[in-house]
Design a protein around this motif. Structure first.
Motif, mmCIF file in Angstrom:
data_model
loop_
_atom_site.group_PDB
_atom_site.id
_atom_site.type_symbol
_atom_site.label_atom_id
_atom_site.label_comp_id
_atom_site.label_asym_id
_atom_site.label_seq_id
_atom_site.Cartn_x
_atom_site.Cartn_y
_atom_site.Cartn_z
ATOM 1 N N ILE A 187 0.704 -1.001 0.016
ATOM 2 C CA ILE A 187 0.013 0.009 -0.099
ATOM 3 C C ILE A 187 0.943 1.377 0.185
ATOM 4 O O ILE A 187 0.619 2.181 -0.936
ATOM 5 C CB ILE A 187 -0.911 0.215 1.153
ATOM 6 N N PHE A 188 1.727 1.313 0.929
ATOM 7 C CA PHE A 188 2.588 2.401 1.120
ATOM 8 C C PHE A 188 3.741 2.747 -0.254
ATOM 9 O O PHE A 188 4.107 3.592 -0.655
ATOM 10 C CB PHE A 188 3.438 2.648 2.295
ATOM 11 N N GLY A 189 4.113 1.372 -0.763
ATOM 12 C CA GLY A 189 4.836 1.450 -1.914
ATOM 13 C C GLY A 189 4.371 2.265 -3.089
ATOM 14 O O GLY A 189 4.904 2.943 -3.850
ATOM 15 N N ALA A 190 2.992 1.898 -3.175
ATOM 16 C CA ALA A 190 2.086 2.453 -4.358
ATOM 17 C C ALA A 190 2.096 3.854 -4.113
ATOM 18 O O ALA A 190 1.775 4.731 -5.016
ATOM 19 C CB ALA A 190 0.826 1.842 -4.355
ATOM 20 N N MET A 191 2.141 4.708 -2.638
ATOM 21 C CA MET A 191 2.240 5.950 -2.534
ATOM 22 C C MET A 191 3.349 6.493 -2.751
ATOM 23 O O MET A 191 3.792 7.802 -2.625
ATOM 24 C CB MET A 191 1.515 6.299 -1.156
ATOM 25 N N GLY A 192 4.625 5.778 -2.965
ATOM 26 C CA GLY A 192 5.942 6.288 -3.364
ATOM 27 C C GLY A 192 6.792 6.225 -2.021
ATOM 28 O O GLY A 192 7.855 6.896 -1.996
ATOM 29 N N PHE A 193 6.518 5.465 -1.151
ATOM 30 C CA PHE A 193 7.424 5.261 0.208
ATOM 31 C C PHE A 193 8.142 4.147 0.105
ATOM 32 O O PHE A 193 7.979 3.173 -0.833
ATOM 33 C CB PHE A 193 6.477 4.838 1.008
ATOM 34 N N ALA A 194 9.450 4.170 0.360
ATOM 35 C CA ALA A 194 10.627 3.510 0.104
ATOM 36 C C ALA A 194 10.673 2.816 1.724
ATOM 37 O O ALA A 194 10.169 3.206 2.554
ATOM 38 C CB ALA A 194 11.808 3.916 0.020
ATOM 39 N N VAL A 195 11.342 1.522 1.809
ATOM 40 C CA VAL A 195 11.451 0.679 3.078
ATOM 41 C C VAL A 195 12.962 0.994 3.435
ATOM 42 O O VAL A 195 14.041 0.930 3.021
ATOM 43 C CB VAL A 195 11.268 -0.703 2.781
ATOM 44 N N ALA A 196 12.706 1.400 4.953
ATOM 45 C CA ALA A 196 14.142 1.658 5.604
ATOM 46 C C ALA A 196 14.109 0.703 6.909
ATOM 47 O O ALA A 196 13.084 0.193 7.420
ATOM 48 C CB ALA A 196 14.287 3.107 6.279
ATOM 49 N N GLU A 197 15.268 0.457 7.539
ATOM 50 C CA GLU A 197 15.477 -0.491 8.504
ATOM 51 C C GLU A 197 16.497 -0.025 9.210
ATOM 52 O O GLU A 197 17.431 0.749 8.948
ATOM 53 C CB GLU A 197 15.948 -1.980 7.852
ATOM 54 N N GLY A 198 16.498 -0.611 10.772
ATOM 55 C CA GLY A 198 17.598 -0.321 11.546
ATOM 56 C C GLY A 198 17.674 -1.566 12.501
ATOM 57 O O GLY A 198 16.936 -2.520 12.511
ATOM 58 N N PRO A 199 18.674 -1.288 13.329
ATOM 59 C CA PRO A 199 19.145 -2.309 14.490
ATOM 60 C C PRO A 199 18.024 -2.625 15.339
ATOM 61 O O PRO A 199 17.288 -1.782 15.920
ATOM 62 C CB PRO A 199 20.365 -1.810 14.892
ATOM 63 N N LYS B 30 -0.429 -18.516 1.228
ATOM 64 C CA LYS B 30 0.223 -19.173 0.147
ATOM 65 C C LYS B 30 1.275 -17.977 -0.108
ATOM 66 O O LYS B 30 1.004 -17.025 -0.553
ATOM 67 C CB LYS B 30 -0.564 -19.454 -0.907
ATOM 68 N N PRO B 31 2.549 -18.526 -0.003
ATOM 69 C CA PRO B 31 3.618 -17.737 -0.278
ATOM 70 C C PRO B 31 3.573 -17.303 -1.726
ATOM 71 O O PRO B 31 4.356 -15.957 -1.756
ATOM 72 C CB PRO B 31 4.944 -18.840 -0.048
ATOM 73 N N TRP B 32 3.312 -17.721 -2.715
ATOM 74 C CA TRP B 32 3.439 -17.144 -3.834
ATOM 75 C C TRP B 32 2.109 -16.078 -4.335
ATOM 76 O O TRP B 32 2.202 -15.664 -5.192
ATOM 77 C CB TRP B 32 3.430 -18.445 -5.020
ATOM 78 N N LEU B 33 1.205 -16.061 -3.394
ATOM 79 C CA LEU B 33 0.173 -15.110 -3.735
ATOM 80 C C LEU B 33 0.350 -13.855 -3.071
ATOM 81 O O LEU B 33 0.306 -13.346 -1.988
ATOM 82 C CB LEU B 33 -1.180 -15.446 -3.050
ATOM 83 N N LEU B 34 1.447 -13.024 -3.802
ATOM 84 C CA LEU B 34 1.902 -11.524 -3.257
ATOM 85 C C LEU B 34 0.754 -10.755 -3.122
ATOM 86 O O LEU B 34 -0.135 -10.674 -4.068
ATOM 87 C CB LEU B 34 2.903 -11.047 -4.104
ATOM 88 N N PRO B 35 0.564 -10.216 -2.265
ATOM 89 C CA PRO B 35 -0.472 -8.991 -2.085
ATOM 90 C C PRO B 35 -0.143 -7.987 -2.928
ATOM 91 O O PRO B 35 0.787 -7.339 -3.302
ATOM 92 C CB PRO B 35 -0.381 -8.510 -0.492
ATOM 93 N N SER B 36 -1.345 -7.639 -3.758
ATOM 94 C CA SER B 36 -1.422 -6.364 -4.700
ATOM 95 C C SER B 36 -2.286 -5.730 -4.715
ATOM 96 O O SER B 36 -3.502 -6.132 -4.593
ATOM 97 C CB SER B 36 -0.728 -7.183 -6.344
ATOM 98 N N LEU B 37 -2.462 -4.383 -4.914
ATOM 99 C CA LEU B 37 -3.430 -3.473 -5.008
ATOM 100 C C LEU B 37 -4.299 -3.779 -6.029
ATOM 101 O O LEU B 37 -5.510 -3.660 -5.789
ATOM 102 C CB LEU B 37 -3.013 -1.922 -5.068
ATOM 103 N N SER B 38 -3.947 -4.285 -7.469
ATOM 104 C CA SER B 38 -4.601 -4.444 -8.463
ATOM 105 C C SER B 38 -5.390 -5.852 -8.101
ATOM 106 O O SER B 38 -6.447 -5.971 -8.432
ATOM 107 C CB SER B 38 -3.695 -4.217 -9.550
ATOM 108 N N GLY B 39 -4.584 -6.846 -7.816
ATOM 109 C CA GLY B 39 -5.017 -8.229 -7.910
ATOM 110 C C GLY B 39 -5.753 -8.440 -6.505
ATOM 111 O O GLY B 39 -6.257 -9.563 -6.414
ATOM 112 N N GLY B 40 -5.715 -7.653 -5.541
ATOM 113 C CA GLY B 40 -6.267 -7.966 -4.094
ATOM 114 C C GLY B 40 -5.083 -8.170 -3.127
ATOM 115 O O GLY B 40 -4.264 -8.900 -3.216
#
Ligand code: DAH
Length: 357
Positions: free
Chosen positions: A119-131, A345-355
């Motif tokens: 959801i946030f990826g589609a809004m233009g957010f990147a993913v950051a991580e920390g320790p 199911k691991p191969w059913l990646l969530p997608s905004l268009s596909g559900g």
């Protein structure tokens, strides 16, 4: 030969001669069982005079121990032989496909992480991580928790043993310290979400000592509360997959945001489980607010030039709500029945268009 010596010689030879576990157990019963020969001898102790009993008692006990040891040793040998024989006769056919029950699945927490990222990826957010292991500066001080501030105590922090400089690291109590790391390392505009594990000393049906959050941070020159509300309301609609979701922002306090607000979604609790997007009740979903000027300054940003908003949400709780799981503790018990029931199911990646789900 005394009784003891006769019994010992015969029993040891029967033990040595036992070629399977059932025979060996038969020997054990006939010598050491309730009606066995050694037990019968033990019973004669009661009728002996004290001197004799003093001599015979320890001898009989020692016999019992020696026979027990011999049986155990023989048992280990027979069990090893049995296992070797089974391993030689049974072969695993690695070319067989796995049974469906054993197919790996995605844990609901991972599923919800992926949904939120989508959801946030589609809004233009990147993913950051920390320790996961943080210092006091990033977890508290830079986030405008002054030293000695009571909000620090609310977090039930796990402290590490102090290092050689006397510094006590902590298991991060929230994903907010990664806001600090991001602002110190990246130039605005910033638009990131931060998924991760967090830790607090708490344990009941809705709290586990390790749980998961997603943090969000937006920093730019013209960012205001309207952006925050629009962004998070859009998120709630997409996440719960109900267009009619209504949100409300309730004033709250967080040291690192000003103003701060908790976001509630409208829901119906009447039927026992919570239905989002209906009814007249409200349910708290996340914390949010405009990044506090002190926090911007602590990261070297000028609050007169930059503003932004931040938010944080508990992923385990969102998963409970969306997928109707009443208790948090089974999340971490690795019970195959629970995992296959609630897993994805691991191969059913969530997608905004596909559900999403
Ligand atoms: N860090 C907060 C907590 O763990 C959650 C939170 C609230 C994060 C408001 C934020 C925020 O970024 O703006 O309780």
């Amino acid at each position: 030969m005394s009784d003891i010596e006769t019994i010992e010689a015969e029993a040891l030879s029967a033990i040595g001669g036992a070629n399977d576990l059932a025979t060996l157990d038969g020997v054990r019963v006939s010598e050491l069982g309730k009606k066995g020969r050694v037990s019968a001898l033990m019973k004669t102790l009661g009728g002996m005079d004290p001197e004799e009993r003093k001599e015979m008692g320890p001898k009989l006990n020692a016999l019992k121990n020696r026979l027990n040891d011999a049986i155990e040793t023989r048992k280990t040998i027979l069990e090893d032989e049995e296992l070797d024989a089974r391993l030689a006769s049974e072969k695993a056919d690695l070319s067989l496909p796995p049974r469906p029950y054993h197919t790996g699945g995605l844990h609901p927490v991972m599923q919800v992480f992926e949904e939120i990222e989508e959801i946030f990826g589609a809004m233009g957010f990147a993913v950051a991580e920390g320790p996961d292991i943080e210092d006091d500066f990033h977890n508290f001080t830079a986030l405008n928790f002054p030293i000695g501030h009571p909000a620090r105590e609310d977090h039930d922090t796990f402290f590490m043993t102090p290092d050689e400089n006397g510094e006590r690291k902590v298991l991060r109590t929230h994903t907010s310290p990664v806001q600090i790391r991001t602002m110190m390392n990246e130039k605005p505009p910033i638009r990131v979400i931060i998924p991760g594990r967090v830790y607090r000393n708490d344990w009941d049906a809705t709290h586990t000592p390790m749980f998961h959050q997603v943090e969000g941070l937006v920093i730019d020159k013209v960012t205001h509360m309207g952006h925050l509300k629009g962004c998070l309301t859009d998120f709630a609609r997409a996440f719960f997959e109900v267009d009619a979701v209504e949100t409300r922002f309730r004033p709250h306090f967080f040291p690192f945001t000003e103003p701060s607000a908790e976001m509630d979604v409208k829901c119906d609790r009447s039927g026992g489980n919570v239905k989002i997007g209906q009814g007249d009740d409200w349910l708290e979903i996340l914390g949010s607010g405009m990044v506090h000027p002190n926090v911007l300054r602590n990261c070297g940003l000028d609050p007169n030039e930059y503003q932004g908003f931040a938010f944080g949400m508990g992923v385990d709780r969102l998963a409970m709500l969306k997928y109707g799981m009443p208790d948090l503790r089974p999340y971490f018990e690795s019970d195959m029945r629970w995992l296959s029931h609630y897993g994805f199911k691991p191969w059913l990646l969530p997608s905004l268009s596909g559900g999403l789900s």
